[in-house]
Scaffold this active site. Structure first.
Site, PDB file in Angstrom:
ATOM      1  N   GLY A 212       0.812  -1.208   0.000  1.00 50.38           N
ATOM      2  CA  GLY A 212       0.000   0.000   0.000  1.00 50.38           C
ATOM      3  C   GLY A 212       0.845   1.256   0.000  1.00 50.38           C
ATOM      4  O   GLY A 212       1.919   1.324  -0.619  1.00 50.38           O
ATOM      5  N   SER A 213       0.378   2.262   0.726  1.00 49.46           N
ATOM      6  CA  SER A 213       0.983   3.593   0.646  1.00 49.46           C
ATOM      7  C   SER A 213       2.364   3.699   1.274  1.00 49.46           C
ATOM      8  O   SER A 213       3.041   4.714   1.083  1.00 49.46           O
ATOM      9  CB  SER A 213       0.056   4.628   1.282  1.00 49.46           C
ATOM     10  OG  SER A 213      -1.133   4.752   0.516  1.00 49.46           O
TER      11      SER A 213
END
Length: 482
Positions: A212-213
């Protein structure tokens, strides 16, 4: 008659010579292979003929041995706080063999390693005393991570950025290796192996998933190193929302009101703007992003700490839309908590990545080193300027952004949150991530951490890196700095 006797004698002589040749071949060339064969019962008998050597944490053994009551294996392995240290030690089982540090150093711990032999033992045939394995683990950091993860399914890794020493390696749910150490523990093993929560899997190094981020830090490093942007405060030409190239797919942000249009890297990290980093990856191109990712350790199939970690992957052969998704840690990008901790560690260490390791020495019974693992074997990942700018942006994330739950009074803390889609069409509860570093200027202590939460009792809408993973990181960082 004499002719018949001669023929029989010659034939017998040839048989004797063949036997001698075969015996010589077995003893001279095949002896080691036979001795090392896993089916050779003598190896197991020798390994458990005496109390085993220990795996040591902060000067104290977290393993032991106990006398068995029957059978030809005299001793079996025991564990102190087995579930706490299982991701570090692995298991040593009379029935199943050994894993992780127990497996790698089984000969040293069992006293059968040739390096342990001394001339007197060789002459008298005396059983050689086993050696020990000394680890880098900080018990306070290990315990903090284990207790903070609690009933959550996940993992966490803490690294000293300057030395590469792994201070904590946690995986939950865990298991007690003592429960499968004996020769009659097959039912317990079967139950653990069939458990849908997979307690035997070391999620810290053996379960790469979408980061993810947290991967946005890698993309930001690539953009700054490439010169795509001159600083973390330079505006980016990033429309909000952003349409992935060649598609009608509109990439939106978790927070619709966040100021993500044309946001700088600092602001984009603070609010975790998908549009900025997807476009950034497309503008850089997959080759440049991959090159930076590989500097951090992605795609390394031989990442040993010394236990072999599964490779974290930045894929090849993507189109521009897929490259955009890779920029936010999705598509086919995968990472272990170890790998994401390495990203923060390199940023914290002024752009240099110290080789991660969780063993300092392997010693004989007298404490003499058989192997040593040096601290601080580093390679430069990015410039000092890039690392400094990323630290500054990560501090903004914690002080005034999505990572507020990681704040520690009196310490510099920088971090990055992440959530990652999971399942077909994002049908399952997302993964929660948090990666960070912390520094105490008064003591000079520092630590980098990555936390991954695969599942918890939180409702889907409440899953976030700040809510689930950051508090775990905070506990581990505070323990490391204390």
């Amino acid at each position: 008659m004499n002719k018949t006797i001669r023929r029989a004698a010659v034939f017998s002589l040839l048989l004797v010579l063949a036997l001698l040749l075969r015996a010589t071949w077995v003893q001279a060339y095949e002896a080691k292979a036979l001795a090392d064969n896993k089916k050779n019962r003598r190896n197991v008998i020798a390994q458990y003929a005496q109390p085993l050597g220990d795996i040591v944490v902060a000067g104290s053994p977290v393993t032991g041995s106990v006398r068995t009551k029957s059978g030809d294996l005299a001793y079996k392995r025991t564990y102190t706080d087995g579930a706490l240290y299982a991701p570090v030690t692995g298991y040593s089982s009379q029935l199943l063999g050994a894993s992780q540090l127990e497996g790698i150093y089984s000969k040293v711990l069992g006293g059968t390693d040739p390096r342990l032999k001394n001339p007197v033992d060789a002459l008298t045939g005396k059983q050689t005393e086993p050696g020990d394995v000394l680890t880098t683990i900080d018990p306070a950091v290990q315990k903090a991570g284990f207790e903070a993860l609690g009933d959550k399914k996940g993992a966490a890794v803490a690294i000293d950025p300057g030395t590469g020493r792994i201070l904590g390696m946690v995986s939950t749910p865990s298991y007690d290796p003592s429960a499968i150490a004996g020769s009659t523990d097959g039912d317990t093993w079967k139950k653990l192996a069939q458990d849908e929560d997979k307690p035997l899997v070391n999620r810290a190094i053996r379960q790469p998933v979408a980061p993810g981020s947290t991967f946005k830090l890698v993309v930001a490093a690539a953009a700054l190193e490439d010169g795509l942007y001159g600083s973390v405060d330079e505006p980016t030409a990033s429309p909000n929302p952003y349409t992935l190239p060649g598609t009608r797919t509109v990439l939106r942000n978790e927070n619709p009101s966040a100021p993500c249009e044309n946001a700088s890297i600092r602001t984009a990290l603070r609010y975790s703007c998908n549009n900025v980093f997807a476009k950034m990856a497309v503008d850089l191109g997959q080759d440049k992003v991959r090159a930076t990712a590989e500097k951090f350790g992605f795609n390394d199939k031989e990442q040993d700490v010394p236990v072999r970690a599964y490779p974290s992957v930045y894929p090849t052969g993507m189109d521009r839309a897929q490259t955009g998704l890779s920029g936010i840690g999705q598509f086919d990008v995968t990472a272990t908590p170890l790998q994401i901790a390495m990203v923060s560690a390199a940023i914290a260490n002024d752009g240099e990545l110290a080789a991660p390791h969780m063993v300092t020495k392997v010693v004989d019974a007298d404490g003499n080193a058989l192997e040593e693992f040096a601290d601080g074997e580093t390679r430069r990942i990015m410039s000092s300027s890039t690392a400094e700018q990323l630290r500054s942006a990560m501090v903004t994330v914690v002080e005034d952004g999505t990572g507020s739950n990681a704040r520690i009074d009196g310490a510099e803390v920088g971090g990055k949150t992440g959530t990652a889609q999971r399942g077909v069409n994002n049908s399952e509860k997302p993964y929660a991530w948090f990666t960070s570093y912390a520094k105490d200027a008064s003591t000079g202590k520092e630590v980098a951490v990555a936390v991954f939460v695969e599942d918890s009792d939180a409702a889907r809408a409440e899953v976030s890196g700040n809510g689930l993973a950051a508090p775990v990181a905070k506990k581990m960082m505070a323990a490391a700095l204390k």
